[in-house]
Design an enzyme around this catalytic site. Structure first.
Site, mmCIF file in Angstrom:
data_model
loop_
_atom_site.group_PDB
_atom_site.id
_atom_site.type_symbol
_atom_site.label_atom_id
_atom_site.label_comp_id
_atom_site.label_asym_id
_atom_site.label_seq_id
_atom_site.Cartn_x
_atom_site.Cartn_y
_atom_site.Cartn_z
ATOM 1 N N PHE A 162 0.830 -1.199 0.000
ATOM 2 C CA PHE A 162 0.000 0.000 0.000
ATOM 3 C C PHE A 162 0.864 1.248 0.000
ATOM 4 O O PHE A 162 1.870 1.318 0.725
ATOM 5 C CB PHE A 162 -0.862 0.064 1.267
ATOM 6 C CG PHE A 162 -1.894 -0.997 1.424
ATOM 7 C CD1 PHE A 162 -3.183 -0.820 0.941
ATOM 8 C CD2 PHE A 162 -1.598 -2.176 2.099
ATOM 9 C CE1 PHE A 162 -4.159 -1.792 1.127
ATOM 10 C CE2 PHE A 162 -2.559 -3.156 2.296
ATOM 11 C CZ PHE A 162 -3.844 -2.968 1.803
ATOM 12 N N ASP A 163 0.456 2.248 -0.743
ATOM 13 C CA ASP A 163 0.897 3.620 -0.529
ATOM 14 C C ASP A 163 0.173 4.116 0.726
ATOM 15 O O ASP A 163 -0.765 3.470 1.216
ATOM 16 C CB ASP A 163 0.548 4.449 -1.762
ATOM 17 C CG ASP A 163 0.973 5.898 -1.655
ATOM 18 O OD1 ASP A 163 1.954 6.181 -0.942
ATOM 19 O OD2 ASP A 163 0.312 6.753 -2.279
ATOM 20 N N PHE A 164 0.584 5.257 1.251
ATOM 21 C CA PHE A 164 -0.034 5.737 2.487
ATOM 22 C C PHE A 164 -1.073 6.824 2.230
ATOM 23 O O PHE A 164 -2.268 6.580 2.275
ATOM 24 C CB PHE A 164 1.035 6.231 3.465
ATOM 25 C CG PHE A 164 0.473 6.609 4.804
ATOM 26 C CD1 PHE A 164 -0.020 5.631 5.648
ATOM 27 C CD2 PHE A 164 0.430 7.933 5.219
ATOM 28 C CE1 PHE A 164 -0.563 5.963 6.895
ATOM 29 C CE2 PHE A 164 -0.106 8.274 6.457
ATOM 30 C CZ PHE A 164 -0.600 7.285 7.290
#
Length: 314
Positions: A162-164
């Site tokens: 995941f990106d944040f």
């Protein structure tokens, strides 16, 4: 007997993400709906080839062996096909050995409105318009990009990244960067490092995945030979000192990741090529385009990053 969806990870997947429908879509565009129905009916026993999301779906379903007779994962077809043309999709699912028995077919109508009713933590589609509509309605959705990635079928692991900002978290901090620049963004994050960001669209998905990881840990405690399959990573362009707010946000939300990469502008593709996640979520398509030859990339077109083409710290 009623089948409850509580305590399961429920994912909706469009046939456009699960299978390679390039030939079918071309036929539909050229000949129209009624001819398309005949086309699919005549080929009902021709098994569709796997699409970009197939390896992810296959490995996610394999985790159902963690709870005998009580699946931890439920994947539901959510498709704009009509029920008749959907028969080929369901037969292909069966032919590929995927344990998917539930489906929603909404002839020509975007099916996103059923995401909430079916308690889905994620909806994957190859149709960007459907994803945009779902996100506009506040549902967790991602656009599956075309991918040439090939995964080792003998590897039972499932790697999710995941990106944040704009993915696990909302885009509140990203908006600071857009409006005031990097220095203001860093100052903003340092002064608020002990205050969690608001959860983003995919934070509930991470919670559901963590529940599955808890089952894996319990299995390993009872069977030391068991090898945990699900591994979750955070891959973000945040760097010190702004990394701390991300870590604290995860902690305050009650979720966790196995790995965290705070890259500070270093190409995410370099890390992803080593990691080879079966799915990576990012709110900026530019971070995915360089990696789709070796991963399955999912664009989450949410927030300020999708309101302009400027660069972003995330």
């Amino acid at each position: 007997m009623r089948y409850e969806l509580d305590e399961r990870l429920v994912v909706g997947v469009a046939s456009s993400a699960l299978f390679d429908l390039a030939e079918s879509d071309a036929y539909f565009r050229e000949h129209g709906e009624y001819a398309y129905r005949r086309y699919q009916d005549e080929r009902i026993d021709e098994v569709l080839e796997p699409g970009a999301a197939f390896p992810f779906v296959q490995r996610l379903l394999a985790l159902n062996d963690l709870r005998d007779g009580d699946p931890v994962v439920e994947i539901i077809v959510l498709s704009q096909n009509d029920p008749s043309t959907g028969l080929r999709v369901m037969r292909s699912i069966e032919a590929h050995g995927l344990t998917m028995t539930r489906a929603v077919f909404t002839q020509g109508v975007a099916p996103y409105q059923y995401i909430g009713a079916l308690q889905m933590s994620l909806f994957l589609s190859g149709n960007r318009a459907d994803v945009d509509d779902a996100i506009a309605a506040g549902f967790p959705a991602g656009h599956v990009l075309p991918s040439a990635a090939a995964y080792d079928p003998a590897d039972p692991g499932l790697r999710i990244a995941f990106d944040f900002d704009g993915v696990l978290a909302d885009d509140g901090s990203e908006r600071i960067f857009k409006s005031a620049g990097m220095e203001a963004f860093r100052d903003h994050e340092v002064t608020r490092r002990e205050h969690a960001l608001q959860p983003g669209l995919l934070q509930p998905l991470l919670k559901d995945l963590n529940r599955i990881q808890a089952l894996e840990r319990a299995r390993k405690e009872s069977d030391p030979a068991y090898e945990e399959r699900l591994r979750i990573s955070l891959v973000t362009a945040r760097a010190a000192p702004s990394h701390e707010r991300a870590v604290r946000s995860l902690r305050d939300w009650g979720v966790e990741v196995n790995d965290a990469f705070f890259l500070g502008g270093v190409s995410k593709a370099r890390v992803l090529e080593v990691m080879r996640p079966h799915i990576f979520f990012d709110d900026q398509a530019t971070h995915l385009e360089d990696a789709t030859s070796f991963i399955m990339g999912v664009h989450v077109p949410y927030g300020v990053a999708n309101e302009s083409r400027e660069a972003s710290p995330e």
